[in-house]
Motif scaffolding. Structure first.
Motif, PDB file in Angstrom:
ATOM      1  N   GLU A 145       0.843  -1.203   0.000  1.00 52.10           N
ATOM      2  CA  GLU A 145       0.000   0.000   0.000  1.00 52.10           C
ATOM      3  C   GLU A 145       0.877   1.250   0.000  1.00 52.10           C
ATOM      4  OE1 GLU A 145      -3.221   0.399  -0.250  1.00 52.10           O
ATOM      5  OE2 GLU A 145      -3.961  -1.644   0.023  1.00 52.10           O
ATOM      6  N   ASP A 146       1.936   1.211   0.777  1.00 50.82           N
ATOM      7  CA  ASP A 146       2.878   2.331   0.819  1.00 50.82           C
ATOM      8  C   ASP A 146       3.515   2.545  -0.553  1.00 50.82           C
ATOM      9  OD1 ASP A 146       4.278   4.383   2.192  1.00 50.82           O
ATOM     10  OD2 ASP A 146       5.993   3.051   2.495  1.00 50.82           O
ATOM     11  N   LEU A 147       3.908   1.466  -1.198  1.00 50.70           N
ATOM     12  CA  LEU A 147       4.477   1.551  -2.540  1.00 50.70           C
ATOM     13  C   LEU A 147       3.436   2.062  -3.534  1.00 50.70           C
ATOM     14  CD1 LEU A 147       6.731   1.076  -4.595  1.00 50.70           C
ATOM     15  CD2 LEU A 147       6.060  -1.339  -4.646  1.00 50.70           C
ATOM     16  N   ALA A 148       2.195   1.594  -3.426  1.00 47.42           N
ATOM     17  CA  ALA A 148       1.132   2.051  -4.325  1.00 47.42           C
ATOM     18  C   ALA A 148       0.924   3.558  -4.195  1.00 47.42           C
ATOM     19  CB  ALA A 148      -0.171   1.297  -4.034  1.00 47.42           C
ATOM     20  N   ARG A 149       0.983   4.074  -2.964  1.00 51.50           N
ATOM     21  CA  ARG A 149       0.868   5.529  -2.764  1.00 51.50           C
ATOM     22  C   ARG A 149       2.024   6.262  -3.425  1.00 51.50           C
ATOM     23  NH1 ARG A 149      -1.137   3.761   2.075  1.00 51.50           N
ATOM     24  NH2 ARG A 149       0.877   3.818   3.115  1.00 51.50           N
ATOM     25  N   ALA A 150       3.208   5.670  -3.363  1.00 49.51           N
ATOM     26  CA  ALA A 150       4.381   6.291  -3.988  1.00 49.51           C
ATOM     27  C   ALA A 150       4.271   6.276  -5.508  1.00 49.51           C
ATOM     28  CB  ALA A 150       5.658   5.577  -3.537  1.00 49.51           C
ATOM     29  N   LEU A 151       3.572   5.283  -6.066  1.00 48.22           N
ATOM     30  CA  LEU A 151       3.442   5.159  -7.520  1.00 48.22           C
ATOM     31  C   LEU A 151       2.324   6.024  -8.100  1.00 48.22           C
ATOM     32  CD1 LEU A 151       3.897   1.303  -7.836  1.00 48.22           C
ATOM     33  CD2 LEU A 151       5.543   3.075  -8.498  1.00 48.22           C
ATOM     34  N   ARG A 152       1.381   6.465  -7.277  1.00 50.31           N
ATOM     35  CA  ARG A 152       0.257   7.263  -7.787  1.00 50.31           C
ATOM     36  C   ARG A 152       0.696   8.515  -8.528  1.00 50.31           C
ATOM     37  NH1 ARG A 152      -2.465   5.496  -2.967  1.00 50.31           N
ATOM     38  NH2 ARG A 152      -3.715   3.719  -3.609  1.00 50.31           N
ATOM     39  N   PRO A 153       1.682   9.271  -8.046  1.00 49.75           N
ATOM     40  CA  PRO A 153       2.110  10.448  -8.816  1.00 49.75           C
ATOM     41  C   PRO A 153       2.618  10.085 -10.216  1.00 49.75           C
ATOM     42  CG  PRO A 153       2.916  10.620  -6.571  1.00 49.75           C
ATOM     43  CD  PRO A 153       2.330   9.233  -6.730  1.00 49.75           C
ATOM     44  N   LEU A 154       3.220   8.928 -10.370  1.00 48.78           N
ATOM     45  CA  LEU A 154       3.666   8.482 -11.688  1.00 48.78           C
ATOM     46  C   LEU A 154       2.461   8.247 -12.596  1.00 48.78           C
ATOM     47  CD1 LEU A 154       6.036   7.622 -13.505  1.00 48.78           C
ATOM     48  CD2 LEU A 154       5.824   5.331 -12.532  1.00 48.78           C
ATOM     49  N   GLU A 155       1.422   7.604 -12.067  1.00 50.69           N
ATOM     50  CA  GLU A 155       0.201   7.390 -12.836  1.00 50.69           C
ATOM     51  C   GLU A 155      -0.449   8.726 -13.200  1.00 50.69           C
ATOM     52  OE1 GLU A 155      -4.147   5.177 -12.516  1.00 50.69           O
ATOM     53  OE2 GLU A 155      -2.895   5.330 -10.738  1.00 50.69           O
ATOM     54  N   GLU A 156      -0.495   9.643 -12.245  1.00 53.34           N
ATOM     55  CA  GLU A 156      -1.086  10.965 -12.506  1.00 53.34           C
ATOM     56  C   GLU A 156      -0.309  11.710 -13.574  1.00 53.34           C
ATOM     57  OE1 GLU A 156      -1.095  12.596  -8.570  1.00 53.34           O
ATOM     58  OE2 GLU A 156      -2.738  11.274  -7.919  1.00 53.34           O
ATOM     59  N   TRP A 157       1.011  11.600 -13.532  1.00 54.08           N
ATOM     60  CA  TRP A 157       1.837  12.220 -14.572  1.00 54.08           C
ATOM     61  C   TRP A 157       1.493  11.635 -15.938  1.00 54.08           C
ATOM     62  CZ3 TRP A 157       5.247  10.508 -18.216  1.00 54.08           C
ATOM     63  CH2 TRP A 157       6.025  11.475 -18.845  1.00 54.08           C
TER      64      TRP A 157
END
Length: 114
Positions: free
Chosen positions: A89-101
């Motif tokens: 979950e922590d990693l998924a939160r870190a990856l969200r900005p990449l998806e948003e970009w």
């Protein structure tokens, strides 16, 4: 110094993160499991183009890295669900900005690829 997962912890954090999520399908798996626990068939249907063998290997690698939990329910037939761990979950939160970009820049990226 590498541990049993093969990750060298004497390198920078980016290298450790890439070791965990690198490859064609792991980021996609993180995205699918970010929506909640899923059974193997559900994951397979969500990821068009991945073979069962590759999906199994990637799930095992993410499990070994501690970001995915595999729960086997004692039923007949057995039911297996995959879910993100707290670390996942922590990693998924870190990856969200990449998806948003990617969402913000999709049109540009598509025009460059054509």
């Amino acid at each position: 110094m590498a541990d049993v997962s093969g990750v060298d912890h004497d390198v920078c954090g980016m290298s450790v993160a890439i070791d965990v999520v690198g490859g064609k399908w792991k980021l996609h798996l993180m995205w699918v499991l970010g929506a909640g626990p899923r059974r193997f068939g559900q994951i397979h249907r969500a990821l068009t183009g991945v073979s069962e063998k590759v999906l199994t290997e990637n799930l095992r690698q993410l499990e070994a890295a501690g970001v995915v939990h595999r729960e086997v329910y004692p039923e007949i037939p057995p039911r297996v669900e995959y879910a993100l761990t707290a670390l996942g979950e922590d990693l998924a939160r870190a990856l969200r900005p990449l998806e948003e970009w990617g969402d913000r820049h999709r049109a540009h990226l598509m025009s460059v690829a054509c």
